[in-house]
Design a protein around this motif. Structure first.
Motif, PDB file in Angstrom:
ATOM      1  N   ILE A  86       0.839  -1.207   0.000  1.00 56.79           N
ATOM      2  CA  ILE A  86       0.000   0.000   0.000  1.00 56.79           C
ATOM      3  C   ILE A  86       0.867   1.248   0.000  1.00 56.79           C
ATOM      4  CG2 ILE A  86      -1.633   1.346   1.386  1.00 56.79           C
ATOM      5  CD1 ILE A  86      -2.899  -1.393   2.190  1.00 56.79           C
ATOM      6  N   SER A  87       1.978   1.227   0.754  1.00 59.36           N
ATOM      7  CA  SER A  87       2.866   2.395   0.772  1.00 59.36           C
ATOM      8  C   SER A  87       3.436   2.653  -0.619  1.00 59.36           C
ATOM      9  CB  SER A  87       3.996   2.201   1.788  1.00 59.36           C
ATOM     10  OG  SER A  87       4.984   1.313   1.309  1.00 59.36           O
ATOM     11  N   MET A  88       3.669   1.582  -1.390  1.00 61.16           N
ATOM     12  CA  MET A  88       4.166   1.755  -2.756  1.00 61.16           C
ATOM     13  C   MET A  88       3.128   2.433  -3.642  1.00 61.16           C
ATOM     14  SD  MET A  88       7.000   0.666  -2.283  1.00 61.16           S
ATOM     15  CE  MET A  88       7.291   1.419  -3.831  1.00 61.16           C
ATOM     16  N   VAL A  89       1.885   2.045  -3.455  1.00 60.98           N
ATOM     17  CA  VAL A  89       0.805   2.667  -4.223  1.00 60.98           C
ATOM     18  C   VAL A  89       0.737   4.162  -3.898  1.00 60.98           C
ATOM     19  CG1 VAL A  89      -1.700   2.741  -4.552  1.00 60.98           C
ATOM     20  CG2 VAL A  89      -0.523   0.533  -4.429  1.00 60.98           C
ATOM     21  N   VAL A  90       0.843   4.489  -2.612  1.00 63.44           N
ATOM     22  CA  VAL A  90       0.778   5.894  -2.194  1.00 63.44           C
ATOM     23  C   VAL A  90       1.930   6.695  -2.800  1.00 63.44           C
ATOM     24  CG1 VAL A  90       0.945   7.452  -0.212  1.00 63.44           C
ATOM     25  CG2 VAL A  90      -0.495   5.412  -0.079  1.00 63.44           C
ATOM     26  N   THR A  91       3.164   6.170  -2.728  1.00 66.18           N
ATOM     27  CA  THR A  91       4.305   6.921  -3.265  1.00 66.18           C
ATOM     28  C   THR A  91       4.176   7.112  -4.779  1.00 66.18           C
ATOM     29  OG1 THR A  91       5.677   4.929  -3.518  1.00 66.18           O
ATOM     30  CG2 THR A  91       5.911   6.184  -1.457  1.00 66.18           C
ATOM     31  N   VAL A 134       1.556   9.844  -5.386  1.00 67.46           N
ATOM     32  CA  VAL A 134       2.142  11.148  -5.038  1.00 67.46           C
ATOM     33  C   VAL A 134       3.124  11.591  -6.117  1.00 67.46           C
ATOM     34  CG1 VAL A 134       3.689  12.338  -3.418  1.00 67.46           C
ATOM     35  CG2 VAL A 134       1.790  10.953  -2.551  1.00 67.46           C
ATOM     36  N   TYR A 135       4.000  10.664  -6.541  1.00 73.79           N
ATOM     37  CA  TYR A 135       4.997  10.991  -7.564  1.00 73.79           C
ATOM     38  C   TYR A 135       4.317  11.441  -8.855  1.00 73.79           C
ATOM     39  CZ  TYR A 135       9.137  10.505 -10.521  1.00 73.79           C
ATOM     40  OH  TYR A 135      10.180  10.754 -11.387  1.00 73.79           O
ATOM     41  N   SER A 152       2.764  15.383 -12.828  1.00 73.12           N
ATOM     42  CA  SER A 152       1.770  15.878 -13.777  1.00 73.12           C
ATOM     43  C   SER A 152       1.451  17.360 -13.564  1.00 73.12           C
ATOM     44  CB  SER A 152       0.487  15.050 -13.698  1.00 73.12           C
ATOM     45  OG  SER A 152      -0.113  15.200 -12.430  1.00 73.12           O
ATOM     46  N   GLN A 153       1.664  17.857 -12.336  1.00 73.46           N
ATOM     47  CA  GLN A 153       1.433  19.269 -12.042  1.00 73.46           C
ATOM     48  C   GLN A 153       2.675  20.123 -12.292  1.00 73.46           C
ATOM     49  OE1 GLN A 153      -1.550  20.663 -11.172  1.00 73.46           O
ATOM     50  NE2 GLN A 153      -2.372  18.626 -11.592  1.00 73.46           N
ATOM     51  N   GLY A 154       3.769  19.482 -12.691  1.00 75.23           N
ATOM     52  CA  GLY A 154       5.004  20.205 -12.948  1.00 75.23           C
ATOM     53  C   GLY A 154       5.693  20.708 -11.693  1.00 75.23           C
ATOM     54  N   LEU A 155       5.384  20.098 -10.548  1.00 74.14           N
ATOM     55  CA  LEU A 155       5.975  20.517  -9.284  1.00 74.14           C
ATOM     56  C   LEU A 155       7.303  19.807  -9.052  1.00 74.14           C
ATOM     57  CD1 LEU A 155       2.726  20.426  -7.127  1.00 74.14           C
ATOM     58  CD2 LEU A 155       3.811  22.425  -8.162  1.00 74.14           C
ATOM     59  N   ASP A 156       8.119  20.386  -8.187  1.00 74.98           N
ATOM     60  CA  ASP A 156       9.404  19.771  -7.865  1.00 74.98           C
ATOM     61  C   ASP A 156       9.187  18.454  -7.137  1.00 74.98           C
ATOM     62  OD1 ASP A 156      10.919  21.771  -8.986  1.00 74.98           O
ATOM     63  OD2 ASP A 156      11.078  22.923  -7.123  1.00 74.98           O
ATOM     64  N   ILE A 157       9.987  17.466  -7.516  1.00 73.68           N
ATOM     65  CA  ILE A 157       9.899  16.141  -6.898  1.00 73.68           C
ATOM     66  C   ILE A 157      11.244  15.825  -6.270  1.00 73.68           C
ATOM     67  CG2 ILE A 157       9.480  13.684  -7.305  1.00 73.68           C
ATOM     68  CD1 ILE A 157       7.963  14.512  -9.861  1.00 73.68           C
ATOM     69  N   ASP A 158      11.226  15.496  -4.998  1.00 77.01           N
ATOM     70  CA  ASP A 158      12.464  15.075  -4.339  1.00 77.01           C
ATOM     71  C   ASP A 158      12.609  13.574  -4.578  1.00 77.01           C
ATOM     72  OD1 ASP A 158      14.619  14.498  -2.694  1.00 77.01           O
ATOM     73  OD2 ASP A 158      14.053  16.037  -1.245  1.00 77.01           O
ATOM     74  N   ARG A 159      13.144  13.229  -5.761  1.00 76.25           N
ATOM     75  CA  ARG A 159      13.227  11.824  -6.159  1.00 76.25           C
ATOM     76  C   ARG A 159      14.004  10.965  -5.165  1.00 76.25           C
ATOM     77  NH1 ARG A 159      13.217  14.612 -11.082  1.00 76.25           N
ATOM     78  NH2 ARG A 159      11.605  13.872 -12.531  1.00 76.25           N
ATOM     79  N   PRO A 160      15.172  11.418  -4.670  1.00 76.88           N
ATOM     80  CA  PRO A 160      15.906  10.552  -3.741  1.00 76.88           C
ATOM     81  C   PRO A 160      15.095  10.146  -2.514  1.00 76.88           C
ATOM     82  CG  PRO A 160      17.335  12.294  -4.528  1.00 76.88           C
ATOM     83  CD  PRO A 160      15.957  12.611  -5.034  1.00 76.88           C
ATOM     84  N   ILE A 195      11.678   9.953  -2.240  1.00 72.34           N
ATOM     85  CA  ILE A 195      10.614   9.029  -2.652  1.00 72.34           C
ATOM     86  C   ILE A 195      11.194   7.676  -3.023  1.00 72.34           C
ATOM     87  CG2 ILE A 195       8.871   8.574  -4.424  1.00 72.34           C
ATOM     88  CD1 ILE A 195       8.227  11.546  -4.410  1.00 72.34           C
ATOM     89  N   TRP A 196      12.273   7.676  -3.797  1.00 72.70           N
ATOM     90  CA  TRP A 196      12.847   6.407  -4.232  1.00 72.70           C
ATOM     91  C   TRP A 196      13.488   5.639  -3.078  1.00 72.70           C
ATOM     92  CZ3 TRP A 196      15.456   8.363  -9.391  1.00 72.70           C
ATOM     93  CH2 TRP A 196      14.451   8.603 -10.328  1.00 72.70           C
ATOM     94  N   THR A 197      14.015   6.333  -2.089  1.00 75.86           N
ATOM     95  CA  THR A 197      14.581   5.634  -0.930  1.00 75.86           C
ATOM     96  C   THR A 197      13.472   4.979  -0.109  1.00 75.86           C
ATOM     97  OG1 THR A 197      16.475   7.135  -0.854  1.00 75.86           O
ATOM     98  CG2 THR A 197      15.998   5.870   1.144  1.00 75.86           C
ATOM     99  N   VAL A 198      12.360   5.696   0.069  1.00 71.81           N
ATOM    100  CA  VAL A 198      11.205   5.100   0.751  1.00 71.81           C
ATOM    101  C   VAL A 198      10.750   3.853  -0.002  1.00 71.81           C
ATOM    102  CG1 VAL A 198       8.763   5.445   1.330  1.00 71.81           C
ATOM    103  CG2 VAL A 198      10.432   7.243   1.833  1.00 71.81           C
ATOM    104  N   GLU A 199      10.689   3.956  -1.321  1.00 69.09           N
ATOM    105  CA  GLU A 199      10.279   2.805  -2.126  1.00 69.09           C
ATOM    106  C   GLU A 199      11.270   1.656  -2.010  1.00 69.09           C
ATOM    107  OE1 GLU A 199       9.628   4.235  -6.100  1.00 69.09           O
ATOM    108  OE2 GLU A 199       7.590   4.893  -5.634  1.00 69.09           O
TER     109      GLU A 199
END
Length: 198
Positions: A17-22, A25-26, A31-39, A41-45
């Motif tokens: 479920i946490s993977m679905v949420v991330t 969110v990503y 899609s909104q063109g907002l900044d994404i802190d990839r490291p 999000i990807w570390t949580v994943e």
């Protein structure tokens, strides 16, 4: 602390479920063109995928029902941990190296997405197997979740088979069906686990 098959299955469900949420969110941020802190999000994943890989082995090793599904979930967790690791460890250095490394970056990106599609394919298969288990032994809600999991799992397997063959052009249908199948897989695990406790 003893990690029983039931407790381990519930940990896997929460991690799925946490993977679905991330991923939601990503995609929403992207899609909104907002900044994404990839490291972040990807570390949580990565941590969640490692938890999925490890804790799926407990019900598998203890000979719990649906062992094929638990084996597939464990392998799916490993493949996804590798693909996230490629993003964390390889995307940055290669993309910053400039145009000369563009072909190498595209190859690494394609390899990471192949593993992503393969992982979604496996989670789709697990959704079918565990969904059928929920249909067989569940109440009305359990049967409904199980039936939806079977349908979503089949769609995810088809879409991600196509994406493994065709690549990024099928990313959206593969990712969407795979994410839905992952959510329903998690719910089916919860439903079957509660039924086994009764």
């Amino acid at each position: 602390m003893e990690f029983t098959p039931h407790r381990s299955a519930q940990i896997v469900a929460v991690a799925l479920i946490s993977m679905v949420v991330t991923q939601i969110v990503y995609f929403a941020l992207y899609s909104q063109g907002l900044d994404i802190d990839r490291p972040i999000i990807w570390t949580v994943e990565a941590v969640a995928f490692l938890a999925i890989a490890v804790f799926a082995l407990v019900p598998l090793a203890r000979g719990r029902d649906l062992t094929a599904a638990w084996a597939v979930i464990a392998v799916g967790g490993v493949l996804n941990a590798i693909q996230v690791g490629m993003g964390l460890a390889m995307f940055g250095p290669v993309s910053e190296a400039g145009e000369a490394m563009a072909p190498a970056f595209q190859s690494i990106l394609a390899g990471a997405f192949f593993l992503y599609f393969a992982g979604k394919f496996l989670f789709g298969f697990a959704a079918i197997v565990i969904g059928l288990g929920a249909v067989r032994c569940g109440n009305g809600l359990g049967k409904a979740i199980g039936g939806l999991a079977v349908l979503a799992g089949g769609a995810a397997m088809l879409a991600n088979t196509g994406a493994m063959a065709r690549g990024m052009e099928l990313m959206l249908p593969a990712g969407a069906t795979g994410t839905l199948a992952t959510l329903l897989l998690a719910l089916a695990i919860i439903v079957t686990g509660r039924r086994e406790e009764e």
